[in-house]
Scaffold this active site. Structure first.
Site, PDB file in Angstrom:
ATOM      1  N   GLU A   1     -10.511  -9.870  13.045  1.00 21.77           N
ATOM      2  CA  GLU A   1     -11.469  -8.496  12.417  1.00 21.77           C
ATOM      3  C   GLU A   1     -12.666  -9.423  11.890  1.00 21.77           C
ATOM      4  O   GLU A   1     -13.690  -8.708  12.194  1.00 21.77           O
ATOM      5  CB  GLU A   1     -10.771  -7.870  11.295  1.00 21.77           C
TER       6      GLU A   1
ATOM      7  N   HIS B   1      -0.651  -1.052   3.935  1.00 18.54           N
ATOM      8  CA  HIS B   1      -1.192  -0.430   5.074  1.00 18.54           C
ATOM      9  C   HIS B   1      -1.394   1.110   4.639  1.00 18.54           C
ATOM     10  O   HIS B   1      -1.682   2.025   5.481  1.00 18.54           O
ATOM     11  CB  HIS B   1      -0.079  -0.154   6.284  1.00 18.54           C
TER      12      HIS B   1
END
Lengths: 351, 475
Positions: free
Chosen positions: B208, B277
């Site tokens: 990322e 998450h």
């Protein structure tokens, strides 16, 4: 310094550093070899004198914050930019004044940005580390170590996307070479055959930590696992840098994907203005200054090739005038208007 | 002309230092860059280099002198052909160099302390007024004019918005993990590879930080990337490029170089995926000037805001929600359905209490409003749609009408969007409030995995009902 390299595909051995010697005493003005020497000498001298002046203005309190000088490293950006093409793009980190000068940006605008004035490239809102010129293909000036490699990879991606035959030249220092995002980008650039020349300016210290204390293995080999050819060259000699860059840019421009040039160089000053550089010996600094200086080297070569002292003095004077004019502009240009505080946060959307 | 060599400052905070040693003597020739002296501060010893060539004509401050003020002439440098006789009287006092900027008490600087209301469609310099804290009527938008609608899921609305904009502008491309051949980890990009090919729909490695920086570089160079983070939790790896590279470049470049880019992906809690998450990043990114932050709820929001995000010349953080992807809503079919950034939507009009929510919490707020209606409380529900720039105008107008407000978010309470709304109404609608603002947020703990604990941690409609009743003093 010995050249070493790792290669993939058809990376050829680097070209000859110097062309055949001309006879001493030949008419230097019409000699393409000495013409090129003059141009390289002029560019390197401009960088050095500009940086010395920036140091002086810093000392007078006219420049604030962080200010990282390029003195000693002039051959690197000069050699590489001398063989770039117009459509190529350049990005670097925060030791960036030289890259702007080499891209053809106006010394007045750069110096005025250093003093935080309206006439600066970023109208005083960026400073030493944050200047840009879309016209000259210069995309900053980035203050975060390693960011220039990722942004440069994006410039290469855009060249390929737009099919404009351009190459992105993405500079970073030896310290940045250890950043995770650098490895991430090597992978993507190799995977997608992006047109990028990665230049690692190894000046041997990431701030106060020597490359021996921070980096395992040679930096030019960091692309090996991804199949990116790498090469280590002497960055104190502008012709060596130029020859290596010419060959590397040809390789990249031909669609072979990225290439890594580790250029071994040295900064004479501290990391930034407030760094007394106690982590290295005076002898070490003096060896580079007295025996390897890129400007002294090319000057000696010019004299050897028949360029006269007077001809060199004309260049020196011209550079002195340019730098003095830049310094004068940087002090006379007004500070940005208070209203500037609020502008350029966002582009106003068309309604 | 003889030049004075001044006592240099080695850092912005240095005001004086000691002249430790002269390395050159009077009469010595010096080259630019030669070390001529050493000076000391309490922190370090530094070398002073000559900035020009010449002859050291006269030393004005002898070595060993303590406390030499910055900018005091310490020596005089002579040019070729000059002699010591050319040196006039030089006072060893600091030269008057106008280097300290004065902060001028101008209107432009002080305006924030006195924000005003700006109404009408012709508001100029919207961004500047917003930065200065003014209350600006949102950009005009006749949403009711888009009468042709079809029922689609949020997932399809997002996909259609991207596809339409990619057809319209070939500099728009999509990049991210699993966006191409896998058709998107959540199938948001389904079919895009088939239509636009591998040049414009690009699978990335799981990196990322690297691909966000790459996309930013390409945006500076004229492309319009859409960067998908599989979830915003993974976008945290890339936060430096989102904030430092994308968000600040325009300002640092004095307006020369912008960064038109969309960072998108599911944000907030999904279902039972635990703490790493399940996090809402709205207030993280909304904190940053230079970014736009959008958070759609319905399919219409998703489509109209995604199109606005892609067309926006600024970097946009686009916060989706995994649990909403499969929900269906009526959505305008017109390709020009583009929701203005900075405009909230009143989803339900009401007179008794204002409930402000964004993303998945809009649905919970509407559920609560229904329940409240049965209890005799008429709630107005505002769907923020844009988090930054916040539609302060619509919130304040509603509060002025209802005199009571509840903020709802899936994020934690501390420094959250609800805290910002509390500040807003406290600063601008204090006299209209009949009760303190109530916040409904996630509990101030990492999100637990166990089903019962997860439900306890996240805001539910019943919490919103209770908060609304509280500000209405109904119990």
């Amino acid at each position: 310094m010995a050249k070493s390299k790792t290669s993939k595909k058809s990376a050829k051995s680097s070209g000859k550093a110097k062309s055949a010697p001309a006879k001493a005493g030949s008419n230097s003005a019409s000699n393409p070899e000495t013409e090129e020497m003059r141009a390289l000498y002029r560019e390197m001298l401009l960088i050095r004198r500009f940086e010395e002046k920036a140091g002086q203005l810093y000392g007078m309190g006219l420049i604030g914050g962080f200010c990282h000088l390029y003195i000693g490293q002039e051959a690197v950006v000069t050699g590489i930019s001398s063989v770039q093409q117009k459509q190529d793009t350049v990005v670097t980190s925060y030791r960036d004044h030289a890259h702007m000068l080499a891209c053809g940006m106006d010394p007045k605008g750069i110096m005025a940005e250093l003093t935080g004035r309206e006439g600066g490239y970023s109208r005083g809102k960026g400073g030493s580390m944050h200047m840009f010129s879309k016209e000259e293909g210069f995309f900053g000036g980035h203050g975060i170590v390693g960011a220039s490699t990722s942004i440069g990879t994006g410039l290469g991606f855009a060249h390929k996307y737009k099919k404009d035959k351009g190459v992105a030249v993405a500079y970073c220092g030896d310290g940045a070479a250890n950043q995770g995002q650098v490895a991430e980008c090597y992978n993507m650039a190799a995977l997608w055959d992006l047109p990028i020349l990665y230049v690692i300016e190894n000046n041997q210290y990431g701030m106060g930590t020597s490359v021996q204390r921070s980096s395992a293995g040679a930096l030019y080999k960091r692309g090996e696992g991804y199949g990116i050819p790498g090469e280590q060259v002497d960055g104190m000699d502008v012709f060596t840098v130029q020859a290596a860059a010419r060959q590397a840019l040809d390789y990249v421009r031909s669609g072979n994907g990225p290439y890594i040039l580790e250029v071994m160089t040295y900064r004479y000053r501290g990391h930034s203005m407030s760094d007394p550089a106690k982590y290295r010996t005076k002898d070490e600094v003096n060896t580079f200054k007295n025996e390897r200086d890129p400007i002294a080297t090319i000057k000696a070569l010019m004299l050897d090739k028949g360029v006269s002292e007077d001809e060199i003095k004309v260049i020196d004077k011209e550079i002195k005038d340019i730098v003095n004019e830049a310094a004068e502009f940087a002090q006379s240009s007004p500070e940005p208007a208070p209203e500037e505080l609020w502008t350029d946060v966002l582009v106003e959307a068309a309604e | 002309m003889p030049t004075n060599i001044l006592m240099p400052a080695l850092s912005p905070t240095m005001t004086e230092g000691n002249l430790a040693k002269w390395l050159k003597s009077e009469g010595d020739a010096v080259e630019a860059g030669d070390v001529i002296a050493e000076i000391e501060t309490d922190k370090a010893t530094m070398e002073v280099e000559a900035v020009d060539e010449g002859i050291l004509g006269k030393i004005l401050v002898s070595e060993g002198t303590q406390g030499v003020a910055v900018n005091t002439p310490i020596a005089v440098l002579l040019e070729e052909g000059e002699s010591a006789n050319d040196i006039g009287d030089v006072e060893a006092a600091p030269a008057d160099i106008p280097c300290v900027p004065e902060v001028k008490d101008s209107e432009a600087v002080t305006q924030t302390s006195n924000p005003t209301q700006h109404a009408g469609a012709e508001v100029k310099d919207r961004n500047i007024l917003y930065a200065q804290g003014h209350i600006i009527e949102p950009p005009p938008f006749d949403e009711a004019a888009f009468t042709d609608t079809a029922e689609v899921t949020v997932r399809v609305a997002l996909r259609d918005a991207m596809a339409e904009e990619m057809r319209r502008d070939d500099t728009v491309y999509l990049m991210g993990e699993e966006v191409a051949e896998y058709n998107g980890a959540y199938k948001v990009s389904e079919g895009l590879l088939d239509e636009f090919g591998a040049k414009r729909v690009i699978d990335t490695p799981i990196t990322e930080h690297g691909f966000a920086g790459l996309a930013v570089g390409s945006a500076m160079s004229g492309l319009k990337p859409i960067v998908e983070f599989m979830t915003w939790n993974f976008g945290m790896q890339a936060i430096d490029h989102i904030i430092n590279s994308a968000g600040k470049t325009l300002y640092m470049a004095g307006g020369q170089l912008g960064c038109p880019i969309v960072f998108r992906g599911p944000n907030g809690a999904a279902a039972r995926v635990a703490a790493q998450h399940s996090q809402c990043y709205a207030s993280w990114y909304a904190h940053v000037p230079g970014l736009h932050v959008l958070a759609p709820w319905s399919a219409a929001d998703a489509k109209g805001l995604m199109k606005a995000a892609i067309r926006d010349p600024n970097p946009v953080v686009f916060l989706e929600n995994e649990l909403l992807y499969g929900q269906s809503f009526e959505c305008p079919t017109d390709e020009d359905f583009v929701i203005p950034i900075g405009r909230a939507k009143i989803e339900r009009e009401g007179a008794d209490v204002t409930i402000v929510a964004y993303s998945i919490m809009v649905g919970k707020a509407l559920e609560a409003a229904k329940e409240l209606a049965e209890q005799g409380i008429d709630a107005e529900v505002i769907n923020l749609r844009t988090i930054r720039p916040l539609d302060r105008y619509t919130i304040l107008e509603s509060v002025k009408k209802t005199n009571r407000i509840v903020s709802v978010e899936e994020s934690w309470p501390f420094a959250g969007i609800g805290a910002e709304i509390a500040a807003l109404v406290g600063e601008h609608a204090f006299d209209y409030l009949d009760a303190p603002l109530a916040r409904v947020c996630a509990k101030d703990v990492p999100l637990p995995y166990a089903a019962n604990l997860e439900a306890l941690a996240l805001p539910q409609a019943e919490h919103i009902v209770a908060a609304a009743r509280k500000v209405c003093y109904a119990d």
